[in-house]
Every structure is written in C-alpha cells, then in structure tokens.
Enzyme design. Structure first.
Site, mmCIF file in Angstrom:
data_model
loop_
_atom_site.group_PDB
_atom_site.id
_atom_site.type_symbol
_atom_site.label_atom_id
_atom_site.label_comp_id
_atom_site.label_asym_id
_atom_site.label_seq_id
_atom_site.Cartn_x
_atom_site.Cartn_y
_atom_site.Cartn_z
ATOM 1 C CB SER A 1 114.543 62.889 115.034
ATOM 2 O OG SER A 1 114.772 61.735 115.813
ATOM 3 N N GLY A 2 114.019 60.152 113.208
ATOM 4 C CA GLY A 2 113.344 58.870 113.285
ATOM 5 C C GLY A 2 113.105 58.439 114.722
ATOM 6 C CG LEU A 3 115.200 58.551 119.247
ATOM 7 C CD1 LEU A 3 115.004 57.099 119.683
ATOM 8 C CD2 LEU A 3 116.440 59.143 119.913
ATOM 9 C CG ASP B 1 115.084 54.995 115.896
ATOM 10 O OD1 ASP B 1 114.519 54.963 114.778
ATOM 11 O OD2 ASP B 1 116.175 55.553 116.085
ATOM 12 C CG ASP C 1 116.424 59.417 110.749
ATOM 13 O OD1 ASP C 1 116.874 58.616 109.913
ATOM 14 O OD2 ASP C 1 116.570 59.270 111.988
ATOM 15 C CG ASP D 1 114.784 55.084 110.109
ATOM 16 O OD1 ASP D 1 115.485 55.856 110.788
ATOM 17 O OD2 ASP D 1 113.617 54.804 110.396
ATOM 18 C CD GLU E 1 120.090 54.632 110.041
ATOM 19 O OE1 GLU E 1 119.910 55.828 110.353
ATOM 20 O OE2 GLU E 1 119.865 53.688 110.834
ATOM 21 C CE LYS F 1 117.332 53.031 113.264
ATOM 22 N NZ LYS F 1 117.583 54.380 112.742
ATOM 23 C CG ASN G 1 118.925 55.124 118.371
ATOM 24 O OD1 ASN G 1 119.882 55.296 119.113
ATOM 25 N ND2 ASN G 1 118.337 56.114 117.741
ATOM 26 C CB SER G 2 123.398 54.966 116.032
ATOM 27 O OG SER G 2 123.020 54.998 114.679
ATOM 28 N NE ARG H 1 122.916 57.572 111.120
ATOM 29 C CZ ARG H 1 121.959 57.747 112.028
ATOM 30 N NH1 ARG H 1 121.010 58.655 111.820
ATOM 31 N NH2 ARG H 1 121.934 57.029 113.127
ATOM 32 C CG HIS I 1 125.775 58.989 114.106
ATOM 33 N ND1 HIS I 1 125.959 60.035 114.974
ATOM 34 C CD2 HIS I 1 124.625 58.386 114.517
ATOM 35 C CE1 HIS I 1 124.976 60.074 115.857
ATOM 36 N NE2 HIS I 1 124.146 59.082 115.593
HETATM 37 C C1 SPV Z 1 117.579 60.269 114.878
HETATM 38 O O1 SPV Z 1 117.408 61.392 115.377
HETATM 39 O O2 SPV Z 1 116.679 59.452 114.735
HETATM 40 C C2 SPV Z 1 118.913 59.871 114.445
HETATM 41 C C3 SPV Z 1 120.072 60.326 115.178
HETATM 42 O O3 SPV Z 1 119.006 59.082 113.532
HETATM 43 S S1 SPV Z 1 120.524 59.066 116.256
HETATM 44 O O4 SPV Z 1 119.464 58.879 117.207
HETATM 45 O O5 SPV Z 1 121.754 59.550 116.861
HETATM 46 O O6 SPV Z 1 120.792 57.850 115.517
HETATM 47 MG MG MG Z 2 117.362 57.962 113.286
#
Ligand code: SPV
Ligand code: MG
Length: 294
Positions: A46-48, A58, A85, A87, A114, A120, A122-123, A158, A189
């Site tokens: 995971s990027g986060l 993130d 991930d 990004d 994505e 980026k 975070n979503s 994504r 997502h």
């Molecule tokens: C991550 O785990 O970094 C993701 C999922 O990209 S989210 O945090 O939902 O964007």
């Molecule tokens: Mg991410």
C-alpha cells in the site's frame, strides 16, 4: 493446473482465475512476513501505509526509489507475489517505464497505477480530485506494459472516476479505454459506505477484464456478494498498519503511565517470536555449515 513457477505467474493467476482472491496489505519486511504466515497468497504494498510507516503522507513524499527500497525488503522477506501501489506511476509514461523495469528487476509481480496527477493525494481526502486525461493515462498503461521484462507481470489500472464524483458513465468509459490500452485488470475504487456503485459497475462491466476492489469504506458488505458479482480480487488495504498503530499506541501509553513493563509483557509478542519470524533458526544452521567448528 500446475503450481505457478514465478511470483509474476502467481500474481497473474490470482488476478485472472475465476475464483475470488485476496491481497493483504503490508508496508515493510515484517508485515510482509506476517501476511504470508496468515496464509494469504499475495501482498498489497500500500502507498498509504508504506508512506505512513515512514512517517510520511500519502502524497508522494517518499521518492519512487525510496519506495523501491522498501519493496526490496518486502520481496526479500516473503516468497509471496507483491502487487505494489504505484500511485500515478510517479510522473508521465517515461517514469512508468523506468518504474516497471525496476519492479521487474526486484521481483515485484505487479503494479497498480491510478488515473490521477503527480503528486497524488489519498482518495479519501477531499472531493473532486482532478483526473488524468484518458489518452495520456492510456499512454502510461501502454508504456508500462511495453516495459515489463517478464511476460506475467501484472498491470492494474485504477479508475478514480467514482471517487472524484464524475459518475458511472465516466468510470465505464475509462475502464474500457484502460482495458483497450492493455491493462490486465481494472481496479474500481469507491469511498461510499455501501457497495451499490461497485455492483452497478461490475454488472455493466460484465467482466470484460478482471475487477479488483478495495472495500475499506464499504467494509460491511458480505464477501460472498463480491464473489457472486464475479470480482477477481479484494485488497484489504491498510489493516496491518492500522492494527499495529492501535497496539503500539496502547503499549506506549501503558509503559509511559506505569513506568514498568509488568502490565504489557503478557500482551506483546515475545522476543523469541521475533527471532522465529525473521528466521534465526536458519542462521544457526548456516553457522554450523560455514563457521569453523569450535
Ligand atoms: C493504498 O492502500 O494506498 C490505496 C488504497 O491506494 S486507498 O488508500 O483506498 O486509496
Ligand atoms: Mg494508495
């Protein structure tokens, strides 16, 4: 079918097989080992959580080579395939090319990119984040696929259209374009607390390419419904970091308050457990083989 011989093939099989697969989040070597110990067949880097574990946001604060270094520890720590991930791909098509080549060199089995802009966000932060131009993003997908040095490397595209409030038609239009550009799977997502828009997407998408989801916000949806919807892969995206934060916070507070370890000893992993997880037994065996006998 025969067992896959490489991690690339193993991830490809998880993503393309008709049965529902699961990827569990990890963010460093030890969490990757714990994913494998639990029985999962693949890791979500995971990027986060990789960022947060470094104390960063993130927002591409960690450079892509710093991410690559973390990935190397993770790949060394487990035999599982890792989907990273990626990004936005850290820039344009050219950055994606170099990133994918380096991932293949380090045995990282796949990347998810994505359709947003570098750097980026975070979503789950803010509303209406700007999306990448569809054609420009398709160039990133094509460049990534053209740069993989293993045929089984997986590129997941994504779609952030639902997240950014652009609607189902735009999400489907983008998924179609990314599929045509060569993406191996589509990650759709959503940040809604129920999965209605996910199920509308899967119904209309009709499995033209495997679908990957991240049910962080619609976590209460029964997994069987995702199975029935023909979803390929579920990513449990951040729960090892979140559980470790809860545990570390509690332990730190307890020790701070008590000025003693007595009340935490029974609830923390033992030092022996650490030795076991990182494989000290193998080192002892190797010492018998390689060190002069005393
Ligand atoms: C991550 O785990 O970094 C993701 C999922 O990209 S989210 O945090 O939902 O964007
Ligand atoms: Mg991410």
């Amino acid at each position: 079918a025969a067992a896959p011989t490489t991690r690339f093939a193993a991830l490809r099989r998880e993503i393309t097989s008709s049965s529902l697969s699961f990827l569990m989040e990890a963010h460093d070597g030890i969490s990757a080992k714990l994913v494998q110990e639990a029985g999962f067949r693949g890791v979500w880097a995971s990027g986060l959580t990789t960022s947060a574990a470094l104390g960063l946001r993130d927002s591409n604060e960690a450079s892509w080579t710093q991410v690559l270094d973390v990935l190397e520890y993770m790949a060394d720590a487990t035999t599982l395939p890792i989907l990273v991930d990626g990004d936005t791909g850290h820039g344009n098509f050219n950055n994606v090319r170099r990133f994918v080549r380096k991932l293949c060199e380090r045995g990282i089995a796949g990347v998810c990119i994505e359709d947003k802009l570098f750097p980026k966000t975070n979503s789950f932060i803010g509303e209406a984040q700007p999306l990448a131009d569809v054609d420009e993003f398709c160039g990133r997908i094509k460049a990534g696929k053209d740069s993989q040095t293993d045929d089984d490397f997986v590129l997941v595209a994504r779609v952030e259209a639902l997240i950014s409030g652009q609607g189902m038609e735009e999400a489907l239009r983008r998924a179609e374009a990314y599929h045509r550009a060569g993406a191996d799977a589509i990650l759709i997502h959503s940040k809604k607390s129920d999965a209605a828009e996910i199920f509308e997407f899967t119904e209309r998408w009709a499995n033209r390419a495997p679908v990957v989801i991240v049910p962080t916000m619609y976590y209460a949806t029964p997994t069987d419904l995702f199975r029935q919807a023909g979803i390929s892969t579920i990513i449990w995206a951040n729960h090892l970091l979140r559980s470790s934060i809860a545990a570390m916070r509690e332990t730190a507070a307890r020790i701070h308050e008590d000025q003693s370890l007595v009340r935490v000893e029974g609830s923390v992993a033992t030092v022996k457990d650490i030795f076991r997880i990182v494989g000290n037994a193998e080192l002892e065996e190797a010492e018998r083989r390689y060190l002069p006998a005393r």
